[in-house]
Each structure stands twice: as C-alpha cells, then as structure tokens.
Motif scaffolding. Structure first.
Motif, short mmCIF file in Angstrom:
data_model
loop_
_atom_site.label_atom_id
_atom_site.label_comp_id
_atom_site.label_asym_id
_atom_site.label_seq_id
_atom_site.Cartn_x
_atom_site.Cartn_y
_atom_site.Cartn_z
N VAL A 74 0.84 -1.20 0.00
CA VAL A 74 0.00 0.00 0.00
C VAL A 74 0.88 1.25 0.00
O VAL A 74 0.64 2.20 -0.76
CB VAL A 74 -0.95 0.00 1.22
CG1 VAL A 74 -1.64 1.34 1.38
CG2 VAL A 74 -1.99 -1.08 1.07
N LEU A 78 1.23 4.14 -3.13
CA LEU A 78 0.78 5.52 -2.89
C LEU A 78 1.46 6.55 -3.80
O LEU A 78 0.76 7.31 -4.48
CB LEU A 78 0.97 5.86 -1.41
CG LEU A 78 0.56 7.25 -0.95
CD1 LEU A 78 -0.91 7.51 -1.23
CD2 LEU A 78 0.81 7.42 0.55
N ILE B 53 -5.72 7.65 -3.01
CA ILE B 53 -4.74 8.46 -2.27
C ILE B 53 -5.14 8.70 -0.80
O ILE B 53 -4.38 8.34 0.09
CB ILE B 53 -4.43 9.77 -3.02
CG1 ILE B 53 -3.77 9.43 -4.37
CG2 ILE B 53 -3.50 10.67 -2.22
CD1 ILE B 53 -3.61 10.59 -5.31
N MET B 55 -7.38 7.15 0.98
CA MET B 55 -7.53 5.83 1.60
C MET B 55 -6.19 5.26 2.06
O MET B 55 -6.03 4.80 3.18
CB MET B 55 -8.09 4.84 0.57
CG MET B 55 -9.55 4.92 0.37
SD MET B 55 -10.39 3.76 1.43
CE MET B 55 -9.42 2.29 1.15
N SER B 56 -5.22 5.28 1.14
CA SER B 56 -3.95 4.62 1.45
C SER B 56 -3.13 5.46 2.41
O SER B 56 -2.34 4.90 3.18
CB SER B 56 -3.16 4.34 0.18
OG SER B 56 -2.91 5.52 -0.50
N LEU B 57 -3.31 6.78 2.40
CA LEU B 57 -2.62 7.62 3.39
C LEU B 57 -3.01 7.19 4.80
O LEU B 57 -2.14 6.99 5.66
CB LEU B 57 -2.99 9.09 3.18
CG LEU B 57 -1.98 9.93 2.40
CD1 LEU B 57 -2.50 11.35 2.24
CD2 LEU B 57 -0.64 9.94 3.11
#
Lengths: 143, 140
Positions: A74, A78, B53, B55-57
């Motif tokens: 993940v 990003l 973006i 979500m993954s942050l």
C-alpha cells in the motif's frame, strides 16, 4: 505411499520458490525490479491493479509475511497513484458530476472494509472475489 | 452522469470495502463502473487513482503505527515503478479506450486465474495436511 504424500503436503511449490530467492540474492533483486516495473505499468495503463502484483512480489520474492507485505505494498503504490492521478487529471479524465460520489463511496467503503477485515474469514471471500474478477474480465473482453 | 447519484455512491462503497479488506479494490471498482454504469474506462481509472490516495494515506499511518510497514522495501519497489508508471500513464492518454479496456480485461483474466489456481492448490494442501495430522502416529 501415505507417508510420502504427508511430506509433500508440507513442502509446497511456493516454499521452494521462496527458498530459491533466499539463496540467489541477485536473481531476487532482478525479479523485484521486474515486478516493480510491471506494477508501475499496470498502475499507469489501467489506473489500478498494481497492488495485485506488488503483494505477491513481497511475499514470494522477499519472503515477507502476508500482513506486512500488504502494508508495504500500500505504501509503495501511494506515490505511483499520485503520479498517475496527476497525469490522468491533466488529461481531463475526471468528471466531477459523478466522480465525487464514487470517491466518497470508496472512502466510506474503505473504512468499513478495514473494520470487516478483522471479523470475516477471508478464504471463501477470496474465491468469490477472484471468481467475480474472472467473470468481469471475460465480460469486458466480449463487449 | 447517466445514473442516479446513489448508484455511483454504492459502486464506490463496494469497491472501497474490497480495497479496505486488502483484496484490490480498483480491480473490482473499474469493471463495476465501466460494465454497469457506462463510465468511460479512463474516467474510471482516474476515479480509482484519486480515491486511492486518501484511503492509502490513512492505511499507511495505521500500518506504520502497528510497525507493519517496511519503508526501505516500499521505496525499492516504488522508485523503479514510478518511472514506468509515469510513462504508461502518459501513453494511456494517447491510446484508444477500446484497446485499453481489452488490455485490462486480459490483465484481469490472467491475474484471477493465477490467484484462483494458487488458492485452490493451497486449500487442497491444507486439507491434506489436516488429514495427515489426524492419522495415527506411524503415518505422520
């Protein structure tokens, strides 16, 4: 006969591949590089699916445990998504009339999904998920 | 916008749940949008990328706190991937919609078949091991 089949049950093909990469560091590095290039290509061309390549790259090549592999994948995806999102946006590919609804939905669903992860056994779900994926691919090809 | 807002929201939620569970949300969200809601493939791709973006942050922060995140390994994959990613996104802007969606379809079929086979093999092995361990001592 029975004894041999029991031994085989514990020594899977996956483990042999992992052992091979653990012994041959240079090959492992080349394989990681190839996997990285493919992950980037999938993310750029299709706008998704990079993680489906990055996670097995971490588990099989680097021998990482699944949870850690997923978390690291993940983080790796990003910056890729940021780069390609910027290029897709510049190409005029975002329609705000429905785009915001879908994005909102994804965020709500994402929070729900990460809570569900702790409660549902994922084996059956995985079969259903990959079955749907296969059907979707075939339908997209036939359209 | 060809459909009601609720349908778009629901498609997003379905994709988000899959993503949050770590099953690859985009691979399901993009076909859902293009097949059922007549969204253009590149539009679907852009939506998937943008929604990933935030979500993954959040996911990264949580994973880093749980010490599941290996920054060095993430970087070794992300750096070379960024190069092909930028090139391929630029290339995708020039290629026709049909070519891209056929390519994505083949990608989905390959991935799904590989995963289905490997999961099936794994399950059979587990069942086998279970039977073996339940056998009387000389067989184990």
């Amino acid at each position: 006969m029975r004894i041999r089949s029991c031994i085989n049950a514990q020594n899977t093909v996956m483990e042999k591949i992992k052992e091979f990469f653990a012994k041959h560091k240079k090959t492992a590095f080349a394989a990681t590089l190839a996997a990285a290039l493919l992950t980037g290509a999938a993310n750029g061309l299709f706008g998704g699916g990079g993680g489906m390549l990055a996670v097995p790259a971490y588990t099989v090549i680097a021998g990482e445990e699944p949870k850690k592999a997923h978390a690291t994948a993940v983080a790796a995806i990003l910056p890729l998504s940021a780069v390609s999102a910027a290029i897709y946006l510049a190409g005029g590919n975002f329609d705000p009339s429905f785009g915001y609804y879908v994005c909102g939905g994804v965020i709500i669903g994402g929070i729900a999904g990460s809570f569900l992860l702790k409660k549902i056994s994922s084996r059956l779900l995985e079969f259903v998920f990959y079955g749907v994926m296969l059907a979707a691919g075939i339908k997209m090809l036939l359209r | 916008m060809n459909h009601s807002a609720l349908l778009y929201l629901l498609a997003g939620i379905a994709g988000g749940i899959m993503g949050g569970m770590g099953l690859g949300g985009g691979t399901l969200l993009i076909p859902a949008l293009t097949l059922f809601l007549d969204v253009d493939g590149k539009q679907a791709a852009a939506i998937n990328l943008i929604s990933f973006i935030p979500m993954s942050l959040v996911a990264c922060i949580i994973h880093a706190k749980n010490k599941l995140l290996d920054f060095r390994k993430a970087l070794t994959l992300a750096l070379p991937a960024c190069a092909t990613c930028a090139l391929c996104s630029l290339f995708a802007q020039k290629v026709s919609e049909n070519t891209l969606s056929s390519g994505f379809a083949v990608f989905l079929i390959c991935l799904a078949s590989v995963m289905l086979v490997s999961r099936a093999v794994e399950s059979v092995k587990k069942i086998k091991a279970k039977i073996c361990s339940s056998l009387p001592h000389p067989y184990v």
